[in-house]
Design an enzyme around this catalytic site. Structure first.
Site, PDB file in Angstrom:
ATOM      1  N   ASP A  57       0.719  -1.128  -0.010  1.00 28.05           N
ATOM      2  CA  ASP A  57       0.034  -0.011   0.080  1.00 28.05           C
ATOM      3  C   ASP A  57       0.791   1.296  -0.015  1.00 28.05           C
ATOM      4  O   ASP A  57       1.898   1.377   0.872  1.00 28.05           O
ATOM      5  CB  ASP A  57      -0.844   0.014   1.228  1.00 28.05           C
ATOM      6  CG  ASP A  57      -1.592   1.142   1.407  1.00 28.05           C
ATOM      7  OD1 ASP A  57      -2.699   1.282   0.616  1.00 28.05           O
ATOM      8  OD2 ASP A  57      -1.570   2.055   2.227  1.00 28.05           O
TER       9      ASP A  57
ATOM     10  N   GLU B 248       1.402  -0.475  -5.113  1.00 27.36           N
ATOM     11  CA  GLU B 248       0.437   0.628  -5.568  1.00 27.36           C
ATOM     12  C   GLU B 248       1.422   1.813  -5.789  1.00 27.36           C
ATOM     13  O   GLU B 248       1.781   2.494  -5.083  1.00 27.36           O
ATOM     14  CB  GLU B 248      -0.302   1.039  -4.262  1.00 27.36           C
ATOM     15  CG  GLU B 248      -1.357   1.988  -4.501  1.00 27.36           C
ATOM     16  CD  GLU B 248      -1.942   2.612  -3.486  1.00 27.36           C
ATOM     17  OE1 GLU B 248      -3.175   3.104  -3.891  1.00 27.36           O
ATOM     18  OE2 GLU B 248      -1.580   2.740  -2.390  1.00 27.36           O
TER      19      GLU B 248
HETATM   20  C1  GLC Z   1      -4.025   3.413  -0.545  1.00 27.61           C
HETATM   21  C2  GLC Z   1      -5.232   2.449  -0.495  1.00 27.61           C
HETATM   22  C3  GLC Z   1      -6.430   3.400   0.145  1.00 27.61           C
HETATM   23  C4  GLC Z   1      -6.048   4.111   1.399  1.00 27.61           C
HETATM   24  C5  GLC Z   1      -4.623   4.612   1.577  1.00 27.61           C
HETATM   25  C6  GLC Z   1      -4.122   4.833   2.867  1.00 27.61           C
HETATM   26  O1  GLC Z   1      -4.131   4.137  -1.639  1.00 27.61           O
HETATM   27  O2  GLC Z   1      -5.534   1.978  -1.631  1.00 27.61           O
HETATM   28  O3  GLC Z   1      -7.530   2.949   0.024  1.00 27.61           O
HETATM   29  O4  GLC Z   1      -7.072   5.019   1.840  1.00 27.61           O
HETATM   30  O5  GLC Z   1      -3.512   3.932   0.709  1.00 27.61           O
HETATM   31  O6  GLC Z   1      -3.818   3.649   3.295  1.00 27.61           O
END
Ligand code: GLC
Length: 579
Positions: free
Chosen positions: A230, A299
C-alpha cells in the site's frame, strides 16, 4: 476519485458471439515461469464481497464460500484489502495490530482455512501490507505519543511547529488539508500523509524497518503468496522538511483541489529514492522463502514510464509487479494514448511483466469510460485490453458482472471520510465499494435477507449479477470468463510478445501477439461509436497466414475470414488466430 459517466448495466441478450474454435494447447513454457507472470488477480474488498454471519459486513468465511465461483472465473490469486484489526477509520488501512485478523472479518483460523481451501483450487492469497502508517490506536503510536522521551517517540515523525499554531511546513494530506496534527500534551506535531488517524511511520528508524520485515515474515509463514504494498511510494519525506511547490495553471494562479486547498507538487513526500532500499529488502525477505515465489505488487501511482520502470529494480530485485496506472487510468477512450502507453509498457520496462489494472477500491469503476449508450460494449473493449495484452491482469470484484459506480446521493449517507471532507466535489469512494451482486434476490445474495448492509445495494443488482449472467453467452460475465480462459490456454495470449498494429489508425486499436513457436493472434478494438473496417499486413512480423480463425467477438458482429476484411461494429472487438 469522482464518479464520471454511468452506464446502463442491462445485460444484452444478443446472439451468441463466442468463437468455438479449438484452443491451442496449454502453453509449454508455463511450468517454468513463476506463477504470477501472465496471471489473473482478483481484488476483493472483504467488507463487500460476501457476508456469512448476517451482520451486513462481508467476512473471511464468506470469501471461502465463494471460492468455487472464483475458480470458475479462472482467477489465479486473490488480493484482499486489509483484514487486520483496525478502528476502521479508513476501512482497514488504519491497522492497530499487524499479526491478527479483525474480529468482524473472522479469526486467524478462518484465515488459515481460506488459504487451505484456496490452495485446493490452485488460488493464491495476496495480503495488503500497509507500511507507510499505522492506526493512531496501534500500541506503537500510543507509546510514541505518550511523551517526548518514550523509546518509540522516533518511530513516527514528530516535529516542532514553525511558530504557535503553525505546522512545520505546507505539506498536505492526500485526504485534504494539512498533513500535520498538533498534540497538545507533548506540544509537537506528527505527520500523516493520509488521515489524522493514520500517523506516518519513520522509515529512517531501523527498528521500524525491522518490525515491518517481521510482519512480512509472519504472513509468508502463514501461507500467503504475495503482498500488495500500500502507498509504497510515500514511505519517505524530505528530512529538511522543505515546503512542496504549489501547482499553478497557465495564468500562474494556484490550482485548487477538491478539498479547497492549493494543489501541491508532491516532490518532498512522494517517490523519494530511499524507497528502493526498502523494496530490495522486502524482496530479500520474500526470496529467503526459497521455492515460494512470493510476489510483491506495488501501489505505484507514478507519472512516467521511467518511474514505473525504476520500481522493478534490476533483475526483479524490487517489485515484480508495480501497478501500471498509466494505461488503465487514461480515463477516456483515446485510441492514440492507449496505443502509446501499451507500447511503452511493452518496450520500456526492460522486458519485465506489466501489471495492467483499470479500477480498484479507490477509483470509480470502469463505467467511467462509458458514453451512456454503448457502455456494455465499451466494457468489453476495456476487458479485452486488460486480458489480451501481455502481462498480468488485475481486476476488481464485480467488474465481471458489470457492477457500476454508485456514489451516495446525500452527504448523510457517506461512509468514506474522503467523501465527508470532499463533499460534494469529491463524494469519496463508497460508490465503488458497494456489496457484490450475486443474485436478484434480497440483498443481492450478499447478506441475509433482513440484514442492513454496511453500504446500500445498488439498484443495478437486479440485472447485473452473477446468477442472471452465468451461462448466458452474451453476458459480460461470459465475456470475462472467455477472455481469462484464452489468456491461460492460448500460447500467444499467455506468453506471446506484443506489437501494436496499424499505428496511425485513429479509430481502431489493434495488436498482434506472437507465441515463441510463431503462433499469432490479432486483437482489434473499435474505440468509436461508428462501425469501422480494418485490415492487417503481418508479413513484416514473420507471420505468413492470411486467414483468421475466430476466438472471440462482440455479440452480433460478423466474423471476418481474412486479414484484409475485418469489420467491427461500434465499440466492437475481434480476437482471431492467424491461420
Ligand atoms: C491506499 C489505499 C487506500 C487507502 C490509502 C491509505 O491508497 O488503496 O484505500 O486509503 O492507501 O492507506
Amino acid at each position: 476519485m469522482k464518479a464520471l459517466a454511468r452506464w446502463c448495466a442491462v445485460v444484452a441478450l444478443g446472439a451468441a458471439m463466442l468463437g468455438t474454435a479449438a484452443l491451442a494447447q496449454s502453453p509449454a513454457s508455463a511450468s517454468s515461469r513463476p506463477w504470477w507472470k501472465g496471471a489473473v488477480i482478483y481484488e476483493i474488498y472483504p467488507r463487500s464481497f460476501q457476508d456469512s454471519n448476517g451482520d451486513g459486513v462481508g467476512d473471511i468465511n464468506g470469501i471461502t464460500s465463494r471460492l468455487d465461483y472464483l475458480k470458475s472465473l479462472g482467477v489465479d490469486a486473490i488480493w484482499l484489502t486489509p483484514i487486520y484489526p483496525s478502528p476502521q477509520v479508513d476501512f482497514g488501512y488504519d491497522i492497530s495490530n499487524y499479526d491478527s485478523i479483525d474480529p468482524q472479518y473472522g479469526t486467524l483460523q478462518d484465515f488459515d482455512h481460506l488459504v487451505a481451501e484456496a490452495k485446493k483450487r490452485n488460488i493464491r492469497i495476496i495480503m495488503d501490507l500497509v507500511l507507510n502508517h499505522t492506526s493512531d490506536k496501534h500500541p506503537w503510536f500510543q507509546e510514541s505519543e505518550s511523551s517526548r522521551n518514550n523509546p518509540k517517540r522516533d518511530w513516527y515523525i514528530w516535529r516542532d511547529g514553525k511558530g504557535p499554531g503553525q505546522p512545520p511546513n505546507n505539506w498536505q494530506s492526500v485526504f485534504g488539508h494539512s498533513a500535520w496534527q498538533y498534540d497538545a500534551k507533548t506540544k509537537q506535531w506528527y505527520y500523516h500523509k493520509f488521515y489524522i488517524q493514520q500517523p506516518d511511520l519513520n522509515w529512517r528508524n531501523p527498528a521500524v524497518r525491522k518490525a515491518m520485515y517481521d510482519v512480512e515474515r509472519f504472513w509468508i509463514r502463514r501461507g500467503v503468496a504475495g503482498f500488495r504494498l500500500d502507498a509504497i511510494t510515500t514511505l519517505y519525506e524530505d528530512p529538511k522538511l522543505r515546503d512542496e511547490g504549489i501547482v499553478r495553471d497557465t495564468s500562474g494562479k494556484p490550482v485548487i483541489n477538491a478539498f479547497g486547498d492549493p494543489k501541491l507538487d508532491d516532490t518532498r513526500t512522494n517517490n523519494l529514492p530511499q524507497i528502493h532500499d526498502v523494496l530490495r529488502q522486502l524482496r530479500k525477505v520474500a526470496d529467503s522463502y526459497v521455492g515460494r515465489h512470493v510476489v510483491l505488487i506495488g501501489e505505484t501511482y507514478v507519472s512516467s514510464i521511467a518511474d514505473l520502470r525504476a520500481m522493478y529494480g534490476s533483475h526483479e530485485d524490487e517489485l515484480e509487479l508495480p501497478m501500471d496506472m498509466q494505461v488503465g487510468f487514461i480515463n477516456k477512450l483515446d485510441v492514440n494514448l492507449f496505443r502509446r502507453r501499451l507500447n511503452e509498457v511493452e518496450t520500456d520496462i526492460d522486458g519485465n511483466e506489466p501489471l495492467l489494472i483499470f479500477d480498484n477500491h479507490d477509483n470509480p469503476r470502469w463505467d467511467r469510460y462509458g458514453d451512456g449508450v454503448h457502455n456494455q460494449d465499451i466494457g468489453r473493449v476495456l476487458a479485452t485490453v486488460l486480458f489480451a495484452s501481455r502481462g498480468t491482469a488485475l481486476f476488481y470484484y464485480g467488474d465481471e458482472v458489470g457492477m457500476v459506480t454508485t456514489p451516495p446521493t446525500r452527504k448523510a449517507d457517506v461512509r468514506d471520510p474522503v467523501g465527508i471532507v470532499g463533499w460534494p466535489k469529491d463524494k469519496g469512494r463508497d460508490g465503488e465499494r458497494t456489496p457484490m451482486q450475486w443474485s436478484a434476490g434480497a440483498n443481492a445474495g450478499f447478506s441475509s435477507p433482513n440484514a442492513k448492509t454496511w453500504l446500500p445495494i445498488p439498484p443495478s443488482y437486479q440485472t447485473a449479477n452473477v446468477a442472471v449472467e452465468e451461462d448466458k453467452p452474451a453476458s459480460i460475465l461470459t465475456w470475462y470468463k472467455e477472455l481469462i480462459r484464452l489468456k491461460h490456454t492460448d500460447a500467444a495470449l499467455h506468453t506471446g510478445r506484443q506489437v501494436m498494429l496499424n499505428v496511425n489508425d485513429p479509430n481502431v486499436l489493434s495488436w498482434l501477439r506472437i507465441a515463441p513457436d510463431g503462433e499469432a493472434v490479432v486483437v482489434a478494438c473499435n474505440f468509436t461509436a461508428q462501425p469501422r473496417k480494418t485490415s492487417f499486413d503481418l508479413e513484416s512480423y514473420g507471420v505468413r497466414g492470411k486467414q483468421l480463425e475466430r476466438l472471440l467477438e462482440t455479440p452480433g458482429a460478423q466474423a471476418p475470414s481474412s486479414l484484409t476484411d475485418v469489420e467491427l461494429p461500434p465499440f466492437g472487438v475481434y480476437v482471431g488466430r492467424v491461420k
